[in-house]
Design a protein around this motif. Structure first.
Motif, PDB file in Angstrom:
ATOM      1  N   GLN A 198     -32.430 -12.027   7.181  1.00  0.00           N
ATOM      2  CA  GLN A 198     -31.333 -11.552   6.339  1.00  0.00           C
ATOM      3  C   GLN A 198     -31.500 -10.098   5.913  1.00  0.00           C
ATOM      4  O   GLN A 198     -30.558  -9.509   5.376  1.00  0.00           O
ATOM      5  CB  GLN A 198     -31.190 -12.449   5.106  1.00  0.00           C
ATOM      6  CG  GLN A 198     -30.611 -13.817   5.442  1.00  0.00           C
ATOM      7  CD  GLN A 198     -30.160 -14.559   4.201  1.00  0.00           C
ATOM      8  OE1 GLN A 198     -29.416 -14.047   3.385  1.00  0.00           O
ATOM      9  NE2 GLN A 198     -30.610 -15.789   4.070  1.00  0.00           N
ATOM     10  N   VAL A 200     -30.929  -7.204   7.072  1.00  0.00           N
ATOM     11  CA  VAL A 200     -30.192  -6.728   8.243  1.00  0.00           C
ATOM     12  C   VAL A 200     -30.592  -5.309   8.636  1.00  0.00           C
ATOM     13  O   VAL A 200     -30.796  -5.016   9.820  1.00  0.00           O
ATOM     14  CB  VAL A 200     -28.675  -6.820   7.982  1.00  0.00           C
ATOM     15  CG1 VAL A 200     -27.884  -6.170   9.110  1.00  0.00           C
ATOM     16  CG2 VAL A 200     -28.272  -8.282   7.821  1.00  0.00           C
ATOM     17  N   TYR A 237     -22.639  -6.708   5.888  1.00  0.00           N
ATOM     18  CA  TYR A 237     -24.041  -7.088   5.669  1.00  0.00           C
ATOM     19  C   TYR A 237     -24.890  -6.014   4.981  1.00  0.00           C
ATOM     20  O   TYR A 237     -25.995  -6.316   4.543  1.00  0.00           O
ATOM     21  CB  TYR A 237     -24.685  -7.457   7.009  1.00  0.00           C
ATOM     22  CG  TYR A 237     -23.975  -8.593   7.686  1.00  0.00           C
ATOM     23  CD1 TYR A 237     -24.066  -9.890   7.202  1.00  0.00           C
ATOM     24  CD2 TYR A 237     -23.179  -8.361   8.805  1.00  0.00           C
ATOM     25  CE1 TYR A 237     -23.409 -10.936   7.812  1.00  0.00           C
ATOM     26  CE2 TYR A 237     -22.508  -9.403   9.428  1.00  0.00           C
ATOM     27  CZ  TYR A 237     -22.626 -10.698   8.915  1.00  0.00           C
ATOM     28  OH  TYR A 237     -21.948 -11.727   9.523  1.00  0.00           O
TER      29      TYR A 237
END
Length: 240
Positions: A198, A200, A237
Motif C-alpha cells: 500500500q 504506492v 493513491y
C-alpha cells in the motif's frame, strides 16, 4: 540465491466460499523482474498472492511458474518448485527463536536444506540485526525485526520467485526502507519479486513494472515510472 523464474497469471478467478474476490486477473513477472501490485483495501491483492502460493484455490484461470502449471498444485509442491511467500502479518512462531523460525524456511526443499548454513549466513548479511537476535524468541522482537524474519524465512527456501504481501504494514519509515532495500538487493541477485504493497510511492519507485488492481480486476499497468507519473494513479493513491 537461485536465478529467477517467470510467473504468469492468466484470467485468474478466486474467492472464499461463495464470495468471489478475483474476477479476471492477468499479470506476469519476467525472470528477474521486480513487479508491484497496487490497489485499495479489498481490491484482491492478498487473494492474488494466496492463489499463487496455493493457499486459495482458483475457480478459474491458470497460474504458471517457470512454465509449469501450478493452478491446482498443493502449497508444498509450489514451494518445492521455487516459490517463496512472505505473508501479510508475518505469521511467525512467537515461541521459537529467530534462528528456528528461519531454519523452518529451508525445510520444504532438499536444495535449501543442503545449503542451509550458506543461505542463513546470506540472510544475516542482508539483516545483520537478525544475527544479533538469532537466539531471541520471535515474539519478543519489534515489528520491523519480525518482518525481517518473515522475509528471511522465505529466502531460506532459496526461491526463484518471491511474493511479498504488505511488508511495510505497521513499520516505521526507517524499518520500511531497510526491508525494501533488502528486497531490492535480493532482486538484484536475480530473484523475481512480486510485491503487494500500500506504500504506492515507494513501490512504484522500485518496480520495473506495476499493475493496478480494483475490485478483483487489473485496470491499469505499465512501468513503475509511468504509473508514478499517471495523474489517475497520483490522484487515487498518492493524494496528489
Amino acid at each position: 540465491m537461485t536465478q529467477g523464474q517467470e510467473l504468469v497469471i492468466e484470467h485468474l478467478a478466486a474467492g472464499y466460499g461463495k464470495v468471489q474476490v478475483l474476477w479476471d486477473v492477468s499479470l506476469h513477472a519476467r525472470p528477474g523482474e521486480f513487479v508491484a501490485v497496487i490497489g485499495a483495501n479489498g481490491a484482491g491483492k492478498t487473494t492474488t498472492l494466496r492463489a499463487v502460493s496455493g493457499v486459495v484455490k482458483p475457480t478459474g484461470g491458470h497460474i504458471r511458474l517457470g512454465g509449469q502449471d501450478i493452478t491446482r498444485a498443493a502449497p508444498s509442491q509450489i514451494v518445492g518448485l521455487g516459490l517463496g511467500h512472505v505473508p501479510e502479518g508475518r505469521e511467525l512462531f512467537p515461541l521459537m527463536t529467530v534462528r528456528e523460525n528461519l531454519e523452518l524456511g529451508a525445510a520444504m526443499r532438499a536444495e535449501a536444506r543442503a545449503t542451509q548454513a550458506q543461505t542463513l549466513d546470506h540472510v544475516y548479511t542482508l539483516f545483520p540485526r537478525l544475527r544479533e537476535r538469532q537466539g531471541q524468541l520471535a515474539g519478543t522482537l519489534s515489528g520491523g525485526e519480525q518482518q525481517m524474519v518473515a522475509v528471511g524465512r522465505a529466502l531460506m527456501g532459496r526461491p526463484s520467485v518471491l511474493v511479498v504481501d504488505e511488508p511495510s504494514l505497521g513499520l516505521s519509515p526507517l524499518m520500511t526502507q531497510t526491508v525494501f532495500e533488502a528486497l531490492k538487493a535480493v532482486n538484484a541477485e536475480g530473484v523475481t519479486v512480486l510485491l503487494v504493497e500500500q506504500n504506492v510511492g515507494l513501490s512504484l519507485k522500485l518496480a520495473d513494472r506495476a499493475y493496478v488492481l480494483e475490485n478483483g480486476q487489473v485496470v491499469n499497468e505499465g512501468t513503475g515510472a509511468a504509473l508514478l507519473a499517471d495523474p489517475r494513479v497520483r490522484e487515487a493513491y498518492l493524494a496528489l
